[in-house]
Design a protein around this motif. Structure first.
Motif, PDB file in Angstrom:
ATOM      1  N   VAL A  81       0.841  -1.208   0.000  1.00 52.26           N
ATOM      2  CA  VAL A  81       0.000   0.000   0.000  1.00 52.26           C
ATOM      3  C   VAL A  81       0.871   1.251   0.000  1.00 52.26           C
ATOM      4  CG1 VAL A  81      -1.662   1.359   1.358  1.00 52.26           C
ATOM      5  CG2 VAL A  81      -1.981  -1.114   1.073  1.00 52.26           C
ATOM      6  N   LEU A  82       1.937   1.239   0.825  1.00 56.81           N
ATOM      7  CA  LEU A  82       2.820   2.389   0.916  1.00 56.81           C
ATOM      8  C   LEU A  82       3.463   2.674  -0.433  1.00 56.81           C
ATOM      9  CD1 LEU A  82       4.051   4.445   2.949  1.00 56.81           C
ATOM     10  CD2 LEU A  82       6.011   2.884   3.133  1.00 56.81           C
ATOM     11  N   SER A  83       4.038   1.629  -1.073  1.00 60.58           N
ATOM     12  CA  SER A  83       4.731   1.914  -2.347  1.00 60.58           C
ATOM     13  C   SER A  83       3.761   2.339  -3.433  1.00 60.58           C
ATOM     14  CB  SER A  83       5.604   0.739  -2.809  1.00 60.58           C
ATOM     15  OG  SER A  83       5.209  -0.456  -2.218  1.00 60.58           O
ATOM     16  N   VAL A  84       2.576   1.721  -3.438  1.00 57.76           N
ATOM     17  CA  VAL A  84       1.596   2.141  -4.447  1.00 57.76           C
ATOM     18  C   VAL A  84       1.222   3.607  -4.226  1.00 57.76           C
ATOM     19  CG1 VAL A  84      -0.804   1.865  -5.236  1.00 57.76           C
ATOM     20  CG2 VAL A  84       0.658  -0.139  -4.949  1.00 57.76           C
ATOM     21  N   SER A  85       1.014   4.009  -2.947  1.00 55.22           N
ATOM     22  CA  SER A  85       0.607   5.397  -2.747  1.00 55.22           C
ATOM     23  C   SER A  85       1.741   6.362  -3.081  1.00 55.22           C
ATOM     24  CB  SER A  85       0.039   5.643  -1.354  1.00 55.22           C
ATOM     25  OG  SER A  85       0.844   4.990  -0.408  1.00 55.22           O
ATOM     26  N   ILE A  86       3.003   5.953  -2.806  1.00 55.39           N
ATOM     27  CA  ILE A  86       4.121   6.826  -3.182  1.00 55.39           C
ATOM     28  C   ILE A  86       4.146   7.003  -4.705  1.00 55.39           C
ATOM     29  CG2 ILE A  86       6.642   6.970  -3.338  1.00 55.39           C
ATOM     30  CD1 ILE A  86       6.739   5.801  -0.495  1.00 55.39           C
ATOM     31  N   VAL A 135       1.708   6.674  -6.832  1.00 57.01           N
ATOM     32  CA  VAL A 135       0.561   7.476  -7.264  1.00 57.01           C
ATOM     33  C   VAL A 135       0.803   8.963  -6.968  1.00 57.01           C
ATOM     34  CG1 VAL A 135      -1.885   7.975  -6.804  1.00 57.01           C
ATOM     35  CG2 VAL A 135      -1.123   5.617  -7.148  1.00 57.01           C
ATOM     36  N   SER A 136       1.347   9.283  -5.757  1.00 55.27           N
ATOM     37  CA  SER A 136       1.580  10.707  -5.447  1.00 55.27           C
ATOM     38  C   SER A 136       2.608  11.321  -6.384  1.00 55.27           C
ATOM     39  CB  SER A 136       2.039  10.926  -4.005  1.00 55.27           C
ATOM     40  OG  SER A 136       1.747   9.850  -3.200  1.00 55.27           O
TER      41      SER A 136
END
Ligand code: DDQ
Ligand code: CA
Length: 273
Positions: A11-16, A18-19
């Motif tokens: 989740v963390l890497s996906v959100s990074i 995406v941001s």
């Protein structure tokens, strides 16, 4: 617990990712807003008129009715004049004090505003008879060019700055540095407000810079080497630089001349890129 950490990192890497994608998008929009399409034009002469070859042209404007106003420079020879477009005949002339060097000229309402080169002193004249109505002081380094959009004054001082001046107080309301591809455009000289743009002669060149009066953004170059070249080839060796732009907003005519040029040209611009 390991599964929780695995999910957390996914989740963390996906959100990074995406941001980062969102940020790149936003900044590219920003950059696109600043990046302009610069156009390049040359000119075709559509009419030529006589011009006083002794006029060291420093300011030029069109006032309607085939009438121009012109400011001339040189110490002891400076003047403001009303000139008939078709004949080049000087119909009225107001001489300046010999210690003054006439520069930019513009017409706002019924009054002509003129700056002088090395004094921070400007003059106001009645356009009807060229009588002096008053003087003013400005904050620019020198006085070079002057123009108006009918509301405010625009000024240049030979640097790369385009000034907006309050026509009542003559205070500089804004000062924009003009850049072409990251380089300052120095020597901004005689000015004209044309269709929402500022056109500026660049001193000692055959080029006119088109500048946005809103933010000093660079809009394009107009290249006019053909005019001075034609005059020199015709034997006019004593002529100085291209200087003087006037705009007839009614008939959409552009006039240009130069210091000590025997001719004044009506030109049409055409794109070369
Ligand atoms: N300027 O119009 C670009 C502001 C100045 C032109 C100066 C031309 C030199 C004339 C010689 C002056 C003698 C002190
Ligand atoms: Ca002008």
């Amino acid at each position: 617990a390991p599964r929780f950490y695995a999910n957390f990192y996914v989740v963390l890497s996906v959100s990074i990712v995406v941001s980062v994608i969102i940020l790149l998008h936003i900044s590219s929009y920003k950059f696109r807003a600043f990046e302009r399409v610069i156009s390049y034009h040359m000119v075709k002469v559509v009419n030529e008129f006589p011009h006083d070859p002794k006029a060291f042209t420093q300011g030029l404007l069109y006032a309607g009715n085939d009438t121009l106003f012109e400011s001339t420079g040189l110490f002891g020879k400076s003047s403001v004049r009303k000139v008939a477009l078709r004949t080049g005949k000087v119909e009225k002339l107001q001489k300046m004090d010999g210690s003054l060097f006439g520069e930019g000229l513009t017409l706002l309402g019924e009054r002509l505003f003129q700056v002088t080169w090395l004094q921070k002193l400007g003059f106001i004249y009645d356009q009807k008879n060229l009588s002096e109505l008053g003087t003013f002081n400005h904050e620019m380094k020198d006085g070079w060019g002057l123009a108006t959009d009918g509301k405010v004054l625009f000024g240049s001082d030979g640097s790369s700055s385009l000034y907006e001046l309050d026509p009542q107080t003559f205070k500089a309301v804004s000062k924009q540095v003009v850049y072409y591809k990251g380089h300052q455009v120095h020597n901004l000289n005689e000015l004209e407000y044309i269709n929402g743009e500022i056109w500026a002669n660049v001193y000692m060149t055959d080029c006119i810079a088109r500048i946005s009066p809103n933010n000093g953004g660079f809009l394009g170059w107009i290249l006019l080497p053909n005019l001075r070249k034609e005059l020199v080839e015709a034997g006019h060796n004593g002529i100085d630089v291209l200087n003087g732009i006037a705009w007839d907003g009614e008939q959409k005519r552009i006039f240009v001349t130069g210091k000590l040029w025997p001719k004044l040209y009506e030109v049409k611009v055409f794109p070369i890129n």
